[in-house]
Design a protein around this motif. Sequence first.
Motif, short mmCIF file in Angstrom:
data_model
loop_
_atom_site.label_atom_id
_atom_site.label_comp_id
_atom_site.label_asym_id
_atom_site.label_seq_id
_atom_site.Cartn_x
_atom_site.Cartn_y
_atom_site.Cartn_z
N ARG A 145 0.83 -1.20 0.00
CA ARG A 145 0.00 0.00 0.00
C ARG A 145 0.87 1.24 0.00
O ARG A 145 1.94 1.26 0.61
N GLY A 146 0.38 2.27 -0.66
CA GLY A 146 1.13 3.52 -0.74
C GLY A 146 0.83 4.43 0.44
O GLY A 146 -0.19 4.28 1.11
N LEU A 147 1.75 5.35 0.66
CA LEU A 147 1.54 6.39 1.66
C LEU A 147 0.58 7.42 1.07
O LEU A 147 0.71 7.79 -0.09
N GLY A 148 -0.38 7.87 1.88
CA GLY A 148 -1.37 8.83 1.39
C GLY A 148 -1.11 10.23 1.96
O GLY A 148 -0.40 10.40 2.95
N TYR A 149 -1.72 11.22 1.31
CA TYR A 149 -1.57 12.61 1.75
C TYR A 149 -2.87 13.34 1.47
O TYR A 149 -3.39 13.30 0.34
N ALA A 150 -3.43 13.97 2.49
CA ALA A 150 -4.67 14.74 2.31
C ALA A 150 -4.74 15.81 3.38
O ALA A 150 -4.40 15.56 4.54
N GLY A 151 -5.14 16.99 2.97
CA GLY A 151 -5.31 18.08 3.93
C GLY A 151 -4.06 18.37 4.74
O GLY A 151 -4.13 18.71 5.91
N GLY A 152 -2.89 18.22 4.12
CA GLY A 152 -1.65 18.56 4.81
C GLY A 152 -1.15 17.48 5.76
O GLY A 152 -0.23 17.72 6.53
N GLN A 153 -1.73 16.27 5.71
CA GLN A 153 -1.33 15.19 6.63
C GLN A 153 -1.06 13.92 5.84
O GLN A 153 -1.76 13.64 4.87
N PHE A 154 -0.09 13.15 6.32
CA PHE A 154 0.11 11.82 5.75
C PHE A 154 -0.93 10.88 6.34
O PHE A 154 -1.35 11.05 7.49
N PHE A 155 -1.35 9.89 5.59
CA PHE A 155 -2.20 8.84 6.16
C PHE A 155 -1.87 7.51 5.51
O PHE A 155 -1.28 7.46 4.44
N SER A 156 -2.21 6.46 6.23
CA SER A 156 -1.97 5.10 5.75
C SER A 156 -3.29 4.36 5.78
O SER A 156 -3.80 4.08 6.84
N LEU A 157 -3.82 4.12 4.59
CA LEU A 157 -5.14 3.48 4.51
C LEU A 157 -5.22 2.20 5.31
O LEU A 157 -6.12 2.01 6.11
N GLY A 158 -4.25 1.33 5.11
CA GLY A 158 -4.29 0.02 5.74
C GLY A 158 -4.29 0.13 7.25
O GLY A 158 -5.07 -0.51 7.94
N LEU A 159 -3.42 0.98 7.76
CA LEU A 159 -3.27 1.07 9.21
C LEU A 159 -4.45 1.79 9.83
O LEU A 159 -4.91 1.43 10.90
N GLU A 160 -4.96 2.81 9.16
CA GLU A 160 -6.11 3.50 9.72
C GLU A 160 -7.30 2.55 9.75
O GLU A 160 -8.06 2.51 10.70
N ARG A 161 -7.41 1.73 8.72
CA ARG A 161 -8.49 0.74 8.72
C ARG A 161 -8.30 -0.26 9.83
O ARG A 161 -9.21 -0.58 10.57
N ALA A 162 -7.06 -0.78 9.94
CA ALA A 162 -6.79 -1.79 10.96
C ALA A 162 -7.11 -1.23 12.34
O ALA A 162 -7.63 -1.92 13.21
N ALA A 163 -6.78 0.04 12.54
CA ALA A 163 -6.98 0.63 13.85
C ALA A 163 -8.46 0.81 14.16
O ALA A 163 -8.85 0.86 15.31
N LEU A 164 -9.27 0.90 13.12
CA LEU A 164 -10.67 1.25 13.35
C LEU A 164 -11.65 0.19 12.90
O LEU A 164 -12.84 0.41 12.85
N ASP A 165 -11.14 -0.98 12.61
CA ASP A 165 -11.99 -2.05 12.10
C ASP A 165 -12.89 -2.72 13.13
O ASP A 165 -13.94 -3.19 12.79
N PRO A 166 -12.48 -2.79 14.38
CA PRO A 166 -13.17 -3.68 15.30
C PRO A 166 -14.61 -3.26 15.56
O PRO A 166 -15.02 -2.17 15.21
N ALA A 167 -15.31 -4.16 16.23
CA ALA A 167 -16.73 -3.93 16.48
C ALA A 167 -16.96 -2.68 17.34
O ALA A 167 -17.91 -1.94 17.13
N GLY A 168 -16.11 -2.46 18.31
CA GLY A 168 -16.28 -1.33 19.23
C GLY A 168 -16.18 0.00 18.51
O GLY A 168 -15.70 0.08 17.40
#
Length: 303
Positions: A145-168
């Motif tokens: 996966r590539g490194l992302g950039y939006a609104g002046g910030q880097f983001f990582s799709l995979g990791l942001e998803r992994a961090a926010l995937d759970p049921a809670g």
Amino acid sequence: MSALDPRALRRAFGSFMTGVTVVTCKAADGTPLGFTANSFSSVSLDPPLLLVCPGRFLSSYDSFASCSHFAVNVLAEGQEDVANTFATFKGDRFARTPHRADPHGNVLIDGALAQFSCTTHQVVDAGDHAILLGEVRAFHHDAGRGLGYAGGQFFSLGLERAALDPAGNTALLGAIITEGDEVLLEKTDAGYRPPQVISTERQHVRRTLAGNLGSRGQPVRLGPAYAVFDDGNVQCSYFLANASAAGSAFTRHPIRDIPGLTFATAAITQMMHRFAEEAETRSFGLYVGDARRGDVHHLPERT
Ligand SMILES: Cc1cc2nc3c(=O)[nH]c(=O)nc-3n(C[C@H](O)[C@H](O)[C@H](O)COP(=O)(O)O)c2cc1C
């Protein structure tokens, strides 16, 4: 002169989500040059053309605007440090970034997701930038996966998803912040832990964490994710970080003292011990699993 507000226009342009590249060429004397760019676009398959826009403000502008060949390296998730180096570092950017020469005389950044080695097809004058069109002579592409950039910030799709995937609905976001040979920790009744925040924000994980730490008096430069696991109650995501300015919100400890500290939970103890070991070689892994079991994935080396 245009009547448009340039800062508002820059913000509006910045709302377009992009990847991040490092563009390289060589100065007349053979010195490698490079800058971080998100103005990359593919242009044509036949002939194979791409473009990137070097700004006139670049110290290397003349070299890029007159180069006979150049390369575009699409950065991978976890290469925020490389992006920061090639955006702001004023010393030898290549000395702190693993790279290699290719047979076309170009400089390629190790660990990039895709590398395009080009000859210059055309340079078009375009206001305060130039449009540098390249004909692709060779390329390399890795899965990932590539490194992302939006609104002046880097983001990582995979990791942001992994961090926010759970049921809670909540996620625990933490930062292992270092400054030189020291790590910054917060003290709780149960023991030390990396500074953390419980967040219900399901997007912009990195921005939430960096913003929280900044508001607590500790500005940081966030690096790659270091551990993503479910501790049974909440999904935990810890990121590597550098203190970007001095702060006094947290206590400082030499990294070599980590094995002697008491940490708040077993999972944090395990993670911090791994961190102390890996800090010796600066070769960090990303842990993905639960509080007890998981895998460590190798991350690009940090400088
Ligand atoms: C995410 C990101 C994207 C960037 N995109 C561009 C770009 O497309 N063109 C450009 O000229 N500068 C771009 N920059 C800024 C340059 O990387 C930066 O001005 C440059 O490295 C400064 O180099 P210098 O110190 O040699 O002048 C970008 C910076 C960042 C952080």
